[in-house]
Design an enzyme around this catalytic site. Structure first.
Site, PDB file in Angstrom:
ATOM      1  N   PHE A  83       0.860  -1.175   0.000  1.00 47.38           N
ATOM      2  CA  PHE A  83       0.000   0.000   0.000  1.00 47.38           C
ATOM      3  C   PHE A  83       0.900   1.231   0.000  1.00 47.38           C
ATOM      4  O   PHE A  83       1.899   1.260   0.721  1.00 47.38           O
ATOM      5  CB  PHE A  83      -0.845  -0.064   1.276  1.00 47.38           C
ATOM      6  CG  PHE A  83      -2.073   0.778   1.250  1.00 47.38           C
ATOM      7  CD1 PHE A  83      -3.214   0.342   0.590  1.00 47.38           C
ATOM      8  CD2 PHE A  83      -2.100   1.996   1.905  1.00 47.38           C
ATOM      9  CE1 PHE A  83      -4.364   1.123   0.590  1.00 47.38           C
ATOM     10  CE2 PHE A  83      -3.246   2.771   1.901  1.00 47.38           C
ATOM     11  CZ  PHE A  83      -4.383   2.338   1.246  1.00 47.38           C
ATOM     12  N   ASP A 103       1.906  -5.824   8.031  1.00 41.38           N
ATOM     13  CA  ASP A 103       0.709  -4.988   7.995  1.00 41.38           C
ATOM     14  C   ASP A 103      -0.472  -5.918   7.724  1.00 41.38           C
ATOM     15  O   ASP A 103      -0.519  -6.577   6.679  1.00 41.38           O
ATOM     16  CB  ASP A 103       0.862  -3.917   6.902  1.00 41.38           C
ATOM     17  CG  ASP A 103      -0.289  -2.925   6.913  1.00 41.38           C
ATOM     18  OD1 ASP A 103      -1.396  -3.313   7.338  1.00 41.38           O
ATOM     19  OD2 ASP A 103      -0.080  -1.773   6.479  1.00 41.38           O
ATOM     20  N   TYR A 136     -10.971  -0.244  10.633  1.00 37.41           N
ATOM     21  CA  TYR A 136     -12.195   0.213   9.939  1.00 37.41           C
ATOM     22  C   TYR A 136     -12.528  -0.640   8.719  1.00 37.41           C
ATOM     23  O   TYR A 136     -13.510  -0.378   8.049  1.00 37.41           O
ATOM     24  CB  TYR A 136     -12.093   1.697   9.555  1.00 37.41           C
ATOM     25  CG  TYR A 136     -10.842   2.121   8.819  1.00 37.41           C
ATOM     26  CD1 TYR A 136     -10.686   1.858   7.461  1.00 37.41           C
ATOM     27  CD2 TYR A 136      -9.821   2.800   9.476  1.00 37.41           C
ATOM     28  CE1 TYR A 136      -9.544   2.251   6.789  1.00 37.41           C
ATOM     29  CE2 TYR A 136      -8.675   3.200   8.809  1.00 37.41           C
ATOM     30  CZ  TYR A 136      -8.543   2.923   7.470  1.00 37.41           C
ATOM     31  OH  TYR A 136      -7.408   3.312   6.805  1.00 37.41           O
ATOM     32  N   LYS A 137     -11.711  -1.644   8.426  1.00 43.70           N
ATOM     33  CA  LYS A 137     -11.998  -2.519   7.287  1.00 43.70           C
ATOM     34  C   LYS A 137     -12.809  -3.726   7.781  1.00 43.70           C
ATOM     35  O   LYS A 137     -13.952  -3.556   8.172  1.00 43.70           O
ATOM     36  CB  LYS A 137     -10.686  -2.898   6.605  1.00 43.70           C
ATOM     37  CG  LYS A 137     -10.021  -1.651   5.987  1.00 43.70           C
ATOM     38  CD  LYS A 137      -8.641  -1.890   5.417  1.00 43.70           C
ATOM     39  CE  LYS A 137      -8.134  -0.588   4.785  1.00 43.70           C
ATOM     40  NZ  LYS A 137      -6.709  -0.643   4.462  1.00 43.70           N
ATOM     41  N   ARG A 168     -12.174  -4.011  -7.823  1.00 45.60           N
ATOM     42  CA  ARG A 168     -11.885  -4.834  -6.658  1.00 45.60           C
ATOM     43  C   ARG A 168     -13.182  -5.173  -5.930  1.00 45.60           C
ATOM     44  O   ARG A 168     -13.950  -4.272  -5.576  1.00 45.60           O
ATOM     45  CB  ARG A 168     -10.939  -4.072  -5.742  1.00 45.60           C
ATOM     46  CG  ARG A 168     -10.312  -4.926  -4.679  1.00 45.60           C
ATOM     47  CD  ARG A 168      -9.313  -4.144  -3.884  1.00 45.60           C
ATOM     48  NE  ARG A 168      -9.989  -3.153  -3.052  1.00 45.60           N
ATOM     49  CZ  ARG A 168      -9.383  -2.466  -2.090  1.00 45.60           C
ATOM     50  NH1 ARG A 168      -8.099  -2.634  -1.874  1.00 45.60           N
ATOM     51  NH2 ARG A 168     -10.039  -1.594  -1.375  1.00 45.60           N
TER      52      ARG A 168
END
Ligand SMILES: *Cc1c(COP(=O)(O)O)cnc(C)c1O
Length: 428
Positions: A128, A207, A232-233, A388
């Site tokens: 990322f 991560d 938050y995912k 995605r």
């Protein structure tokens, strides 16, 4: 039960799904909205609403500053010990604080300083962007001759063992990777890579932003040194809810994070003039916890823990396999490619479909013309050509996947995407 591309088959899979009942624990405001973006922002659990309302009205509204002595002060470590259950860590190895980017900075800087003499930070080209930017910034501020080496992919989907092996060397100070790549969903074998890194004398930092809550994790069994992740995912903590970090017990008093805030001190309320780092995981906090944005994590975690990560993973694999099957049957003839590993053991909980018109197809999914359909599908677009589709096994149904893929087929078959502009919005 024979696999088919009919909707009835998807319904049968839902009927047999032992986790199907969890969907009802989330707010589903619009039945015609298919949400395949739980890997960017998880849905709102119903229990979170009264939980936050109580925090605001009672704890803050009436209790005022007393809240700090009634649970707020310990919230970062209390939630950390719950997250520890999800990631296979001990209770006192995880704390919730700051953001993923800030935690990456803290731990990478601490690890490079600890590994004085070794000058290479290894990451990969699928990481990322914030991870890579933070590593570049850490190297810049340490000003000690470090360099960033990236593992490269030969097929733009995965990394070969050979590519991993040759990038990690005796000069590697830290191997800092994201377990599940945000575009292709390629998933590392954490245990294997950690072992290799340790053989070369490197520390590892994982991560877990795209894995926690969807993939079973056993950080202690796998000997992981450091880790960070989002809440938050898949953890459904709410927009901008704080991140977590993990430091292996034996390393906690060895490393020194670079930001010496008062919450990292042994005695924040002694107000001493000189900093004395706390022992244990508290050392890795910086400052006053974000109580309001952190509080949503707590009830959401309980739902995940009740469902169980092994069960969630089992469903997620079934669902990504099913999605890929439908894509192969319905979409490959229309110019799509599967941009994720076909081997489920090397794949996280999302699937990327590639198409030269991916951006306009995404717009057509998200913003349909009312005369065309009321069905809205929310994927996300990841440049240059990825659509995605994220699967959150707690609430994504097989019928959701079926409807989304049929809609994709219609959009391309009927040329509906051609009615949309190629100009990209700010947040995609
Ligand atoms: C989502 C995500 C982030 C987000 O970082 P923030 O600091 O919360 O903005 C970082 N890294 C990875 C791998 C992610 O998936």
């Amino acid at each position: 039960m024979k696999q088919t591309t009919e909707e009835i088959y998807a319904s049968q899979l839902d009927n047999q799904d032992p986790l199907a009942k969890f969907r009802d624990q989330f707010i589903i405001a619009d039945p015609d909205l298919i949400y395949l973006d739980g890997n960017s922002l998880g849905r709102l659990p119903k229990v979170t609403i009264p939980h936050l309302q109580n925090l605001i009205e009672e704890e803050w509204g009436k209790g005022l500053i007393e809240g700090w002595n009634k649970g707020w002060f310990e919230m970062p470590t209390r939630l950390g010990s719950r997250i520890a259950r999800l990631i296979g860590a001990r209770d006192d190895e995880v704390v919730v604080c700051d953001t993923t980017s800030v935690n990456l900075f803290k731990l990478a800087a601490a690890a490079l300083k600890y590994q004085a003499g070794k000058k290479v930070l290894v990451s990969d080209e699928f990481n990322f962007p914030t991870d890579l930017y933070v590593f570049q910034g850490v190297i810049d501020i340490l000003n000690a001759g470090h360099q960033l080496d990236l593992i490269r992919s030969e097929d733009s989907i995965s990394f070969s063992e050979e590519s991993i092996n040759k990038t990690i060397t005796e000069n590697t100070a830290l191997v800092a990777l994201t377990q599940v790549a945000f575009k292709s969903a390629f998933m590392y074998d954490i245990q294997k890579v950690t072992k290799l890194a340790h053989q070369k004398g490197a520390l590892t930092m994982w991560d877990l932003s795209h894995s926690v809550g969807a993939v079973p994790l056993k950080l202690n069994d796998w000997d992981v040194d450091l880790a960070v992740g989002c809440t938050y995912k898949y953890l459904n903590g709410g927009p901008g809810s704080p991140a977590f970090l993990f430091v292996r017990k034996e390393l906690q008093n060895e490393l020194f994070p670079p930001i010496w805030g008062w919450f990292a001190d042994q005695a924040p309320f002694a107000f001493n003039l000189d900093f004395s780092p706390a022992d244990g995981i508290s050392r890795y906090q910086i400052s006053t916890p974000h109580i309001l944005s952190m509080a949503g994590i707590e009830p959401a975690l309980e739902i995940l823990l009740e469902a169980g990560t092994d069960q969630l993973r089992e469903k997620s694999v079934k669902q990504t396999d099913y999605l890929i099957y439908l894509a192969q049957q319905l979409l490959l003839p229309l110019g799509f490619e599967v941009g994720s590993p076909l081997d489920s053991s090397r794949r996280g909980s999302h699937v990327s479909l590639r198409h030269p018109e991916a951006y306009r197809i995404c717009r057509a999914l998200i913003d349909p013309q009312p005369e065309d359909t009321t069905l809205k599908v929310i994927p996300d677009f990841r440049a240059p050509n990825n659509i995605r589709l994220g699967i959150a096994p707690l609430y994504t149904s097989f019928v959701d996947i079926h409807r989304a893929l049929k809609r994709l087929q219609t959009i391309v078959e009927d040329g509906i995407y051609q009615n949309y502009s190629k100009k990209q919005l700010k947040v995609t």
